[in-house]
Write a protein that holds these residues in place. Structure first.
Motif, PDB file in Angstrom:
ATOM      1  N   SER A  68       0.815  -1.211   0.000  1.00 33.84           N
ATOM      2  CA  SER A  68       0.000   0.000   0.000  1.00 33.84           C
ATOM      3  C   SER A  68       0.852   1.267   0.000  1.00 33.84           C
ATOM      4  O   SER A  68       0.413   2.318  -0.490  1.00 33.84           O
ATOM      5  CB  SER A  68      -0.928   0.006   1.220  1.00 33.84           C
ATOM      6  OG  SER A  68      -0.178  -0.081   2.422  1.00 33.84           O
ATOM      7  N   SER A  69       2.080   1.197   0.524  1.00 36.37           N
ATOM      8  CA  SER A  69       2.951   2.372   0.544  1.00 36.37           C
ATOM      9  C   SER A  69       3.538   2.666  -0.827  1.00 36.37           C
ATOM     10  O   SER A  69       3.784   3.829  -1.170  1.00 36.37           O
ATOM     11  CB  SER A  69       4.092   2.168   1.551  1.00 36.37           C
ATOM     12  OG  SER A  69       3.592   2.004   2.858  1.00 36.37           O
ATOM     13  N   CYS A  70       3.760   1.619  -1.614  1.00 31.91           N
ATOM     14  CA  CYS A  70       4.400   1.809  -2.916  1.00 31.91           C
ATOM     15  C   CYS A  70       3.429   2.271  -4.007  1.00 31.91           C
ATOM     16  O   CYS A  70       3.851   2.926  -4.960  1.00 31.91           O
ATOM     17  CB  CYS A  70       5.085   0.522  -3.358  1.00 31.91           C
ATOM     18  SG  CYS A  70       6.639   0.193  -2.481  1.00 31.91           S
TER      19      CYS A  70
END
Length: 281
Positions: A68-70
């Motif tokens: 989800s961060s990328c």
């Protein structure tokens, strides 16, 4: 799905095979369940940032994964095929991730807990088997907190009653400011407590810490500090003592009493301290 365990070696050969190996294990009711042994732990890492995948996990229409961060960093375009990514969850990989457990990093020291993959470091920070360091300057002997207590008794203790305290019973602490540290022993709980003072611009900072990990098995310790001079009394009450793996030489940023220079009389501090054990309801 049964909990899975990570193995980095196998007699069947790593590198020649990255397939899963399923082996039966006994559950509590005597039935057989399957546990999964993954030969390639890297498959549980985000292919973009190479960090351990955390839920939610996203995939593009071609099945390529990203954490989800990328996804925002990629502007929601898959790094492998440029298709949109960041909207469709990969539920299958999320299920796999939830089922994977690994032994505690301190398993060789006696911890029997299995930790969800990726949370080993977080557990290690509050594991009762985590390594602490002897608080005596120049020693730094490493071991579990109870063994640090035994080590201190064998190698550094003065064997005096003044060195031993009991939780809930106030005691007098007389220390030289230039010595910077005073060690107290709590025999019933096999704990070492460090009373530290730091002479700085605005006065002397005084703090008390426990040489042990912040593990539920160790407990929590509120404490009271009082300092009296020329009829003036300063009182500091802490609802929760700081648990440390090693004593710090840094000025405390919290959990301290500041005695101004005007209330100091020479290099000796005489204080009244009471360390309590917080009772869980």
């Amino acid at each position: 799905m049964a909990g899975a365990s990570i193995s980095e070696s196998s007699s069947e050969g790593i590198g020649s095979s990255r397939k899963r190996k399923l082996s039966p294990t006994s559950s509590g009711n005597g039935t057989k369940k399957l546990s999964t042994m993954l030969f390639d732990p890297d498959s549980l890492h985000c292919p973009i940032c190479v960090e351990v995948l955390t839920i939610p996990i996203f995939q593009c229409d071609n099945g390529h994964l990203a954490c989800s961060s990328c996804c925002p960093k990629l502007r929601n375009k898959c790094a492998s095929c440029a298709l949109p990514i960041g909207h469709s969850r990969c539920r299958a990989m999320e299920t796999v991730l939830e089922s994977v457990f690994v032994p505690c990093l301190n398993s060789s020291l006696g911890c029997t807990k299995n930790i969800s993959y990726g949370n080993e470091v977080a557990h290690d920070e509050e594991c009762e088997f985590a390594i602490c360091l002897c608080p005596v300057k120049g020693c730094n002997y490493p071991d579990m907190y109870k063994e640090i207590y035994n080590h201190y008794n064998r190698n550094h203790s003065q064997r005096s009653r003044r060195e031993t305290i009991c939780c809930g019973i106030p005691f007098s602490a007389k220390m030289s400011i230039s010595d910077k540290i005073l060690i107290k022993r709590e025999h019933n709980k096999s704990l070492l407590f460090a009373v530290q003072c730091f002479r700085e611009q605005y006065g002397v900072y005084v703090t008390v810490s426990c040489i042990a990990p912040p593990a539920p098995e160790v407990g929590e310790f509120p404490y009271h500090l009082s300092y009296t001079v020329d009829g003036h009394t300063m009182i500091y009450k802490s609802p929760k003592m700081k648990m440390v793996f090693e004593v710090s030489s840094e000025i405390p940023q919290e959990n301290f009493m500041l005695i101004p220079h005007s209330l100091l009389r020479g290099d000796v501090l005489e204080m009244e301290i009471c360390i309590c054990k917080l009772k869980k309801e």
